[in-house]
Design a protein around this motif. Structure first.
Motif, PDB file in Angstrom:
ATOM      1  N   ALA A  38      27.633  47.250  40.617  1.00 41.97           N
ATOM      2  CA  ALA A  38      28.465  46.050  40.753  1.00 41.97           C
ATOM      3  C   ALA A  38      29.545  46.257  41.810  1.00 41.97           C
ATOM      4  O   ALA A  38      29.799  45.380  42.635  1.00 41.97           O
ATOM      5  N   VAL A  39      30.171  47.439  41.801  1.00 45.94           N
ATOM      6  CA  VAL A  39      31.195  47.749  42.802  1.00 45.94           C
ATOM      7  C   VAL A  39      30.578  47.775  44.194  1.00 45.94           C
ATOM      8  O   VAL A  39      31.096  47.160  45.136  1.00 45.94           O
ATOM      9  N   LEU A  40      29.464  48.477  44.351  1.00 43.99           N
ATOM     10  CA  LEU A  40      28.816  48.563  45.658  1.00 43.99           C
ATOM     11  C   LEU A  40      28.383  47.186  46.151  1.00 43.99           C
ATOM     12  O   LEU A  40      28.515  46.869  47.335  1.00 43.99           O
ATOM     13  N   ASN A  41      27.880  46.380  45.234  1.00 46.60           N
ATOM     14  CA  ASN A  41      27.427  45.045  45.608  1.00 46.60           C
ATOM     15  C   ASN A  41      28.596  44.192  46.112  1.00 46.60           C
ATOM     16  O   ASN A  41      28.465  43.489  47.118  1.00 46.60           O
ATOM     17  N   LEU A  42      29.722  44.241  45.413  1.00 46.06           N
ATOM     18  CA  LEU A  42      30.900  43.488  45.859  1.00 46.06           C
ATOM     19  C   LEU A  42      31.351  43.944  47.239  1.00 46.06           C
ATOM     20  O   LEU A  42      31.664  43.113  48.106  1.00 46.06           O
ATOM     21  N   LEU A  43      31.421  45.242  47.440  1.00 44.03           N
ATOM     22  CA  LEU A  43      31.847  45.759  48.733  1.00 44.03           C
ATOM     23  C   LEU A  43      30.845  45.406  49.825  1.00 44.03           C
ATOM     24  O   LEU A  43      31.231  45.119  50.964  1.00 44.03           O
ATOM     25  N   HIS A  44      29.581  45.407  49.482  1.00 46.38           N
ATOM     26  CA  HIS A  44      28.533  45.010  50.428  1.00 46.38           C
ATOM     27  C   HIS A  44      28.705  43.552  50.834  1.00 46.38           C
ATOM     28  O   HIS A  44      28.593  43.200  52.000  1.00 46.38           O
TER      29      HIS A  44
ATOM     30  N   GLN B 196      41.380  43.776  43.076  1.00 46.79           N
ATOM     31  CA  GLN B 196      40.548  42.690  43.598  1.00 46.79           C
ATOM     32  C   GLN B 196      39.116  42.792  43.076  1.00 46.79           C
ATOM     33  O   GLN B 196      38.505  41.777  42.719  1.00 46.79           O
ATOM     34  N   LEU B 197      38.585  44.005  43.034  1.00 44.58           N
ATOM     35  CA  LEU B 197      37.234  44.209  42.503  1.00 44.58           C
ATOM     36  C   LEU B 197      37.168  43.769  41.046  1.00 44.58           C
ATOM     37  O   LEU B 197      36.220  43.107  40.628  1.00 44.58           O
ATOM     38  N   GLY B 198      38.166  44.137  40.263  1.00 43.60           N
ATOM     39  CA  GLY B 198      38.202  43.750  38.851  1.00 43.60           C
ATOM     40  C   GLY B 198      38.263  42.249  38.672  1.00 43.60           C
ATOM     41  O   GLY B 198      37.539  41.677  37.852  1.00 43.60           O
ATOM     42  N   ARG B 199      39.129  41.601  39.443  1.00 41.87           N
ATOM     43  CA  ARG B 199      39.250  40.133  39.326  1.00 41.87           C
ATOM     44  C   ARG B 199      37.962  39.432  39.747  1.00 41.87           C
ATOM     45  O   ARG B 199      37.582  38.430  39.160  1.00 41.87           O
TER      46      ARG B 199
ATOM     47  N   ARG C 118      40.759  46.594  35.113  1.00 42.15           N
ATOM     48  CA  ARG C 118      41.094  47.451  36.234  1.00 42.15           C
ATOM     49  C   ARG C 118      40.704  48.899  35.928  1.00 42.15           C
ATOM     50  O   ARG C 118      40.206  49.627  36.785  1.00 42.15           O
ATOM     51  N   GLN C 119      40.869  49.305  34.673  1.00 45.55           N
ATOM     52  CA  GLN C 119      40.541  50.670  34.276  1.00 45.55           C
ATOM     53  C   GLN C 119      39.044  50.948  34.423  1.00 45.55           C
ATOM     54  O   GLN C 119      38.639  52.011  34.898  1.00 45.55           O
ATOM     55  N   PHE C 120      38.222  50.000  33.995  1.00 46.78           N
ATOM     56  CA  PHE C 120      36.776  50.159  34.127  1.00 46.78           C
ATOM     57  C   PHE C 120      36.389  50.251  35.597  1.00 46.78           C
ATOM     58  O   PHE C 120      35.621  51.128  35.999  1.00 46.78           O
ATOM     59  N   VAL C 121      36.934  49.345  36.408  1.00 52.36           N
ATOM     60  CA  VAL C 121      36.608  49.354  37.838  1.00 52.36           C
ATOM     61  C   VAL C 121      37.073  50.663  38.465  1.00 52.36           C
ATOM     62  O   VAL C 121      36.347  51.256  39.269  1.00 52.36           O
ATOM     63  N   GLN C 122      38.260  51.149  38.082  1.00 58.68           N
ATOM     64  CA  GLN C 122      38.752  52.405  38.633  1.00 58.68           C
ATOM     65  C   GLN C 122      37.803  53.558  38.295  1.00 58.68           C
ATOM     66  O   GLN C 122      37.518  54.405  39.137  1.00 58.68           O
ATOM     67  N   ARG C 123      37.291  53.581  37.077  1.00 57.55           N
ATOM     68  CA  ARG C 123      36.316  54.623  36.705  1.00 57.55           C
ATOM     69  C   ARG C 123      35.053  54.522  37.558  1.00 57.55           C
ATOM     70  O   ARG C 123      34.507  55.538  38.001  1.00 57.55           O
TER      71      ARG C 123
ATOM     72  N   ARG D 181      50.582  51.181  48.464  1.00 56.14           N
ATOM     73  CA  ARG D 181      50.193  51.928  47.256  1.00 56.14           C
ATOM     74  C   ARG D 181      48.823  51.551  46.712  1.00 56.14           C
ATOM     75  O   ARG D 181      48.335  52.190  45.790  1.00 56.14           O
ATOM     76  N   SER D 182      48.220  50.512  47.225  1.00 57.42           N
ATOM     77  CA  SER D 182      46.912  50.077  46.735  1.00 57.42           C
ATOM     78  C   SER D 182      45.904  50.162  47.875  1.00 57.42           C
ATOM     79  O   SER D 182      45.762  49.241  48.671  1.00 57.42           O
ATOM     80  N   SER D 183      45.201  51.285  47.935  1.00 54.97           N
ATOM     81  CA  SER D 183      44.216  51.501  49.000  1.00 54.97           C
ATOM     82  C   SER D 183      43.087  50.490  48.917  1.00 54.97           C
ATOM     83  O   SER D 183      42.751  49.991  47.846  1.00 54.97           O
ATOM     84  N   LEU D 184      42.508  50.233  50.057  1.00 58.51           N
ATOM     85  CA  LEU D 184      41.259  49.478  50.084  1.00 58.51           C
ATOM     86  C   LEU D 184      40.127  50.455  49.801  1.00 58.51           C
ATOM     87  O   LEU D 184      40.180  51.619  50.199  1.00 58.51           O
ATOM     88  N   ILE D 185      39.108  49.976  49.123  1.00 59.00           N
ATOM     89  CA  ILE D 185      37.911  50.773  48.854  1.00 59.00           C
ATOM     90  C   ILE D 185      36.810  50.202  49.741  1.00 59.00           C
ATOM     91  O   ILE D 185      36.597  48.991  49.771  1.00 59.00           O
ATOM     92  N   ARG D 186      36.138  51.071  50.470  1.00 59.15           N
ATOM     93  CA  ARG D 186      35.054  50.594  51.331  1.00 59.15           C
ATOM     94  C   ARG D 186      33.817  51.452  51.133  1.00 59.15           C
ATOM     95  O   ARG D 186      33.896  52.602  50.706  1.00 59.15           O
ATOM     96  N   LEU D 187      32.686  50.860  51.471  1.00 57.49           N
ATOM     97  CA  LEU D 187      31.418  51.584  51.414  1.00 57.49           C
ATOM     98  C   LEU D 187      31.380  52.654  52.488  1.00 57.49           C
ATOM     99  O   LEU D 187      31.856  52.446  53.606  1.00 57.49           O
ATOM    100  N   THR D 188      30.797  53.781  52.149  1.00 60.30           N
ATOM    101  CA  THR D 188      30.453  54.789  53.143  1.00 60.30           C
ATOM    102  C   THR D 188      29.041  54.465  53.627  1.00 60.30           C
ATOM    103  O   THR D 188      28.369  53.586  53.063  1.00 60.30           O
TER     104      THR D 188
END
Length: 123
Positions: free
Chosen positions: A16-22, A31-34, A40-45, A66-73
């Motif tokens: 789900a996280v990878l799909n959103l970032l894709h 933002q991913l959690g919303r 937020r805790q689940f998404v962080q894990r 203080r809130s980094s962006l998360i991006r796909l490698t």
């Protein structure tokens, strides 16, 4: 589709996280959690698990120090692309008369349902 994710070694939450970032590009954990109505805790894990596998990485967020962006490698992009390509192929075989737009809509709905149905830590 669950078998397809396991072929890449992806849990429903990481997928789900990878799909959103894709689909949307770099996002913060909140933002991913919303976007998926997940805690937020689940998404962080899930982000931590994906980062441990080098599928995502934190990058500076110009809007918030203080809130980094998360991006796909690149390996993360390859993993989610492989899953999506296989899913589309399976759906095409299962329903020859569906358009690519209909298949994409189905995948979007299923990718939102999987983490909600598969994890008790969602809000």
């Amino acid at each position: 589709m669950e078998q397809d994710m396991s072929a890449e070694g992806l849990s429903a939450g990481i997928r789900a996280v990878l799909n959103l970032l894709h689909d949307h590009g770099p996002m913060t954990v909140p933002q991913l959690g919303r976007a998926r109505t997940l805690s937020r805790q689940f998404v962080q894990r899930m982000v931590n698990d994906a980062a441990a596998r080098s599928l995502v990485e934190p990058v500076p967020n110009p809007a918030h120090q203080r809130s980094s962006l998360i991006r796909l490698t690149e390996p993360g992009r390859a993993a989610i692309t492989a899953v999506l390509d296989r899913e589309r192929a399976v759906l095409r075989r299962a329903a020859d008369d569906l358009t690519d737009t209909e298949i994409d809509a189905c995948l979007r709905v299923l990718s939102r349902l999987l983490p909600v149905m598969g994890d008790a830590d969602v809000d």
